[in-house]
Scaffold this motif. Structure first.
Motif, PDB file in Angstrom:
ATOM      1  N   GLY A 283     -60.910 -15.640   6.342  1.00  0.00           N
ATOM      2  CA  GLY A 283     -59.732 -15.633   5.475  1.00  0.00           C
ATOM      3  C   GLY A 283     -60.092 -14.848   4.225  1.00  0.00           C
TER       4      GLY A 283
ATOM      5  N   ALA B 141     -60.885 -15.759   1.234  1.00  0.00           N
ATOM      6  CA  ALA B 141     -62.033 -16.265   0.466  1.00  0.00           C
ATOM      7  C   ALA B 141     -63.341 -15.880   1.148  1.00  0.00           C
ATOM      8  CB  ALA B 141     -61.925 -17.777   0.286  1.00  0.00           C
TER       9      ALA B 141
ATOM     10  N   CYS C 272     -48.873 -17.731   5.775  1.00  0.00           N
ATOM     11  CA  CYS C 272     -48.724 -17.618   4.320  1.00  0.00           C
ATOM     12  C   CYS C 272     -47.448 -16.865   3.979  1.00  0.00           C
ATOM     13  CB  CYS C 272     -49.949 -16.852   3.822  1.00  0.00           C
ATOM     14  SG  CYS C 272     -49.997 -16.468   2.097  1.00  0.00           S
TER      15      CYS C 272
ATOM     16  N   LEU D 261     -47.129 -13.795  -1.135  1.00  0.00           N
ATOM     17  CA  LEU D 261     -46.736 -13.373  -2.479  1.00  0.00           C
ATOM     18  C   LEU D 261     -47.983 -13.340  -3.370  1.00  0.00           C
ATOM     19  CD1 LEU D 261     -44.152 -12.769  -4.166  1.00  0.00           C
ATOM     20  CD2 LEU D 261     -44.247 -15.150  -4.914  1.00  0.00           C
TER      21      LEU D 261
ATOM     22  N   HIS E 125     -66.221 -19.942  16.978  1.00  0.00           N
ATOM     23  CA  HIS E 125     -65.813 -21.187  16.330  1.00  0.00           C
ATOM     24  C   HIS E 125     -67.052 -21.989  15.934  1.00  0.00           C
ATOM     25  CE1 HIS E 125     -63.205 -24.787  15.768  1.00  0.00           C
ATOM     26  NE2 HIS E 125     -64.373 -25.380  15.979  1.00  0.00           N
ATOM     27  N   VAL E 126     -67.202 -22.268  14.656  1.00  0.00           N
ATOM     28  CA  VAL E 126     -68.327 -23.090  14.196  1.00  0.00           C
ATOM     29  C   VAL E 126     -67.963 -24.551  14.441  1.00  0.00           C
ATOM     30  CG1 VAL E 126     -69.678 -23.813  12.181  1.00  0.00           C
ATOM     31  CG2 VAL E 126     -69.010 -21.410  12.454  1.00  0.00           C
TER      32      VAL E 126
ATOM     33  N   GLU F 261     -63.646 -22.176   5.471  1.00  0.00           N
ATOM     34  CA  GLU F 261     -62.906 -22.610   6.676  1.00  0.00           C
ATOM     35  C   GLU F 261     -61.427 -22.897   6.414  1.00  0.00           C
ATOM     36  OE1 GLU F 261     -63.745 -26.806   7.905  1.00  0.00           O
ATOM     37  OE2 GLU F 261     -64.951 -26.833   6.084  1.00  0.00           O
TER      38      GLU F 261
ATOM     39  N   GLY G 200     -62.525 -21.013  -1.552  1.00  0.00           N
ATOM     40  CA  GLY G 200     -61.117 -20.937  -1.145  1.00  0.00           C
ATOM     41  C   GLY G 200     -60.460 -22.299  -0.948  1.00  0.00           C
TER      42      GLY G 200
ATOM     43  N   GLY H  87     -49.184 -23.768  -4.681  1.00  0.00           N
ATOM     44  CA  GLY H  87     -50.028 -23.782  -3.477  1.00  0.00           C
ATOM     45  C   GLY H  87     -50.703 -22.445  -3.213  1.00  0.00           C
TER      46      GLY H  87
HETATM   47  C1  LIG Z   1     -46.583 -21.780   4.056  1.00  0.00           C
HETATM   48  C2  LIG Z   1     -47.649 -21.265   3.130  1.00  0.00           C
HETATM   49  C3  LIG Z   1     -47.330 -20.258   2.220  1.00  0.00           C
HETATM   50  C4  LIG Z   1     -48.304 -19.779   1.337  1.00  0.00           C
HETATM   51  N1  LIG Z   1     -47.959 -18.773   0.495  1.00  0.00           N
HETATM   52  C5  LIG Z   1     -48.883 -18.269  -0.346  1.00  0.00           C
HETATM   53  C6  LIG Z   1     -48.571 -17.180  -1.197  1.00  0.00           C
HETATM   54  O1  LIG Z   1     -47.449 -16.679  -1.187  1.00  0.00           O
HETATM   55  N2  LIG Z   1     -49.540 -16.697  -2.027  1.00  0.00           N
HETATM   56  C7  LIG Z   1     -50.801 -17.246  -2.053  1.00  0.00           C
HETATM   57  O2  LIG Z   1     -51.662 -16.795  -2.830  1.00  0.00           O
HETATM   58  N3  LIG Z   1     -51.145 -18.264  -1.235  1.00  0.00           N
HETATM   59  C8  LIG Z   1     -50.223 -18.779  -0.381  1.00  0.00           C
HETATM   60  N4  LIG Z   1     -50.557 -19.803   0.466  1.00  0.00           N
HETATM   61  C9  LIG Z   1     -51.928 -20.331   0.403  1.00  0.00           C
HETATM   62  C10 LIG Z   1     -52.892 -19.359   1.077  1.00  0.00           C
HETATM   63  O3  LIG Z   1     -52.482 -19.138   2.402  1.00  0.00           O
HETATM   64  C11 LIG Z   1     -54.306 -19.917   1.017  1.00  0.00           C
HETATM   65  O4  LIG Z   1     -54.610 -20.300  -0.306  1.00  0.00           O
HETATM   66  C12 LIG Z   1     -55.329 -18.871   1.485  1.00  0.00           C
HETATM   67  O5  LIG Z   1     -55.057 -18.442   2.785  1.00  0.00           O
HETATM   68  C13 LIG Z   1     -56.717 -19.468   1.412  1.00  0.00           C
HETATM   69  O6  LIG Z   1     -57.650 -18.549   1.900  1.00  0.00           O
HETATM   70  P1  LIG Z   1     -58.984 -19.071   2.606  1.00  0.00           P
HETATM   71  O7  LIG Z   1     -59.745 -17.867   2.972  1.00  0.00           O
HETATM   72  O8  LIG Z   1     -59.605 -20.113   1.766  1.00  0.00           O
HETATM   73  O9  LIG Z   1     -58.480 -19.849   3.924  1.00  0.00           O
HETATM   74  P2  LIG Z   1     -57.668 -19.326   5.168  1.00  0.00           P
HETATM   75  O10 LIG Z   1     -56.807 -18.184   4.817  1.00  0.00           O
HETATM   76  O11 LIG Z   1     -57.028 -20.530   5.756  1.00  0.00           O
HETATM   77  O12 LIG Z   1     -58.792 -18.784   6.147  1.00  0.00           O
HETATM   78  C14 LIG Z   1     -59.704 -19.645   6.777  1.00  0.00           C
HETATM   79  C15 LIG Z   1     -60.211 -18.958   8.028  1.00  0.00           C
HETATM   80  O13 LIG Z   1     -61.273 -19.719   8.588  1.00  0.00           O
HETATM   81  C16 LIG Z   1     -61.104 -19.799   9.981  1.00  0.00           C
HETATM   82  N5  LIG Z   1     -61.802 -21.008  10.431  1.00  0.00           N
HETATM   83  C17 LIG Z   1     -61.474 -22.293  10.132  1.00  0.00           C
HETATM   84  N6  LIG Z   1     -62.367 -23.151  10.693  1.00  0.00           N
HETATM   85  C18 LIG Z   1     -63.268 -22.369  11.334  1.00  0.00           C
HETATM   86  C19 LIG Z   1     -64.420 -22.684  12.113  1.00  0.00           C
HETATM   87  N7  LIG Z   1     -64.830 -23.947  12.296  1.00  0.00           N
HETATM   88  N8  LIG Z   1     -65.148 -21.669  12.647  1.00  0.00           N
HETATM   89  C20 LIG Z   1     -64.753 -20.369  12.462  1.00  0.00           C
HETATM   90  N9  LIG Z   1     -63.652 -20.024  11.756  1.00  0.00           N
HETATM   91  C21 LIG Z   1     -62.922 -21.012  11.185  1.00  0.00           C
HETATM   92  C22 LIG Z   1     -59.601 -19.827  10.178  1.00  0.00           C
HETATM   93  O14 LIG Z   1     -59.231 -19.417  11.479  1.00  0.00           O
HETATM   94  C23 LIG Z   1     -59.138 -18.850   9.093  1.00  0.00           C
HETATM   95  O15 LIG Z   1     -59.104 -17.533   9.586  1.00  0.00           O
HETATM   96  C24 LIG Z   1     -49.613 -20.313   1.367  1.00  0.00           C
HETATM   97  C25 LIG Z   1     -49.937 -21.317   2.291  1.00  0.00           C
HETATM   98  C26 LIG Z   1     -48.969 -21.785   3.159  1.00  0.00           C
HETATM   99  C27 LIG Z   1     -49.319 -22.856   4.140  1.00  0.00           C
END
Ligand SMILES: Cc1cc2nc3c(=O)[nH]c(=O)nc-3n(C[C@H](O)[C@H](O)[C@H](O)COP(=O)(O)OP(=O)(O)OC[C@H]3O[C@@H](n4cnc5c(N)ncnc54)[C@H](O)[C@@H]3O)c2cc1C
Length: 395
Positions: free
Chosen positions: A7, A9, A39, A42, A114-115, A145, A266, A277
């Protein structure tokens, strides 16, 4: 170094570490980076700039200038500064672009990985085990994650609590009757108790329409699109192309984001703006710090908790005041009755909110706007009026 999750982060942390010469492997469970997406996409232009990100046009779906906030009874106010404040991106393509940047910097991104477990040496995290049984020892793991937080718990840290995870549902529509440069936010207990509903224009009558709420997000969204007047008037000609669920985080970050052998980044760390959010920008900013600290620790072979804790100290120094202010505001908004929310929206002119936003508005770091509003004595009067409409049980 192993990074769990491709993702934003995980990928931003991975790129930062790879740029500094670290060997980085990103493990993503899905077949393709960015899919399935969940997501609204935005992202503030100023936030992207602070992360050094200029997404290519292929990733950008629209530009927006402001937001219209609708009170439960249908009054609305427009908050804008007359300039392009935010981009709407295709999140799958955005994540894929971030993955390309990370691999260009030297990181390796492996999909369908997948971890399932963390490897441990005593209490310290010492690598990961994949679902297929492959073990990958690593002196340092970065956990990106996302909101599930399963591995956070396994590492012995406290994950984001269930009460701070709201179910969300979003659809993409064609034929919406919306201002193409303004995001719409709808408050009200029937539509979205505990949060809000939104319409994000994508251009040419296309839009993302969503709800996050305490429960039944999908049913509430479908109901509101048909029956909630300010949403219905904008969507009555619209046809739904696809729908998908997700989880929006509305609390404070987890108490500790560092443990022996692991940094949490993240959504997994709960580093999101509680008011919306949104976690891509602030979570991404903190993740870049994680990439830097991780590199310093691995290169100097000093993986002590003291060195790793620099990550926690640095991101908290940068963001915690804003995150705390946004959390308090979100809790108050979530506890207001519809009448209280109507009164608050009605007092926006009196509070001079629009001019405060014009002067010091920042979509990501809303602490400054909140602090400035609190300097206005009229805020206390408005708060007193609204407090008469707080449901104390919801605080
Ligand atoms: C409906 C909705 C709308 C949103 N709109 C916005 C917005 O407009 N603007 C904004 O800034 N934020 C928005 N968000 C929040 C945003 O999506 C998250 O804050 C952001 O995606 C977080 O990034 P991340 O990398 O931490 O996690 P994620 O984007 O969730 O990425 C995590 C990744 O880890 C992978 N993963 C998980 N577990 C494992 C595992 N065990 N082994 C291997 N891979 C794994 C997943 O498949 C995923 O690809 C929204 C969220 C939702 C639900």
């Amino acid at each position: 170094m192993v990074v769990i999750g491709a993702g934003p982060a995980g990928l931003l942390a991975a790129r930062e570490a790879a740029l500094r010469g670290c060997s980085v492997l990103v493990l993503e469970e899905h077949k393709e980076v960015g899919r399935p997406d969940h997501c609204a996409g935005l992202l503030s232009t100023s936030g992207l700039a602070t992360l050094g990100l200029r997404p290519p046009s292929s990733v950008i779906q629209n530009h927006v200038k402001g937001a219209r906030i609708h009170s439960p009874s249908g009054h609305s106010i427009l908050i804008e500064r007359g300039q392009r404040e935010a981009l709407v991106v295709d999140r799958a393509l955005f994540d894929q672009w971030l993955a390309e940047r990370a691999t260009d910097a030297g990181a390796v991104v492996r999909v369908e990985a997948h971890v399932s477990r963390l490897l441990k040496r005593g209490r310290a995290v010492a690598g990961v085990r994949l679902r297929d049984g492959t073990e990958m020892p690593s002196r340092l793991v970065i956990d990106g994650e996302g909101s599930r937080g399963v591995l956070v718990r396994e590492a012995g840290l406290l994950p984001v609590p269930k009460r701070n995870r709201l179910p969300a549902y979003q659809v993409e529509v064609r034929g919406a009757n919306v201002d193409e440069e303004v995001v719409q936010m709808f408050y009200g207990r029937r539509v979205a108790p505990g949060f809000f509903a939104w319409i994000i224009p994508l251009g040419d009558g296309r839009a993302r329409v969503g709800v996050a709420a305490k429960s039944r997000a999908r049913q509430r969204l479908l109901w509101a699109m048909k029956h909630h007047p300010p949403m219905r008037t904008r969507l009555e000609q619209a046809t739904i192309e696809r729908g998908y669920g997700g989880v929006v985080l509305v609390g404070m970050p987890i108490p500790r984001t560092v443990t022996h052998g692991m940094l949490v980044v993240g959504d997994a760390a709960g580093i999101v703006k509680a008011t919306t959010g949104g976690g891509v920008i602030i979570g991404g900013g903190a993740a870049i710090i994680a990439g830097r600290v991780a590199t310093k620790a691995t290169r100097s072979a000093d993986l002590s908790l003291k060195t790793l804790a620099e990550y926690e100290h640095s991101w908290r120094a940068l963001y915690i005041r804003d995150l705390r202010a946004m959390y308090v505001v979100q809790r108050l908004l979530a506890a207001l009755t519809d009448r209280g929310m109507d009164e608050l929206v009605a007092s926006v002119d009196e509070l001079g909110l629009v001019s405060v936003v014009r002067q010091s508005g920042d979509m990501d770091r809303q602490g400054r706007v909140i602090a400035q509003l609190l300097r206005n004595p009229k805020s206390y009067l408005a708060a007193l009026r609204a407090i008469g409409h707080v449901n104390l049980a919801q605080l």
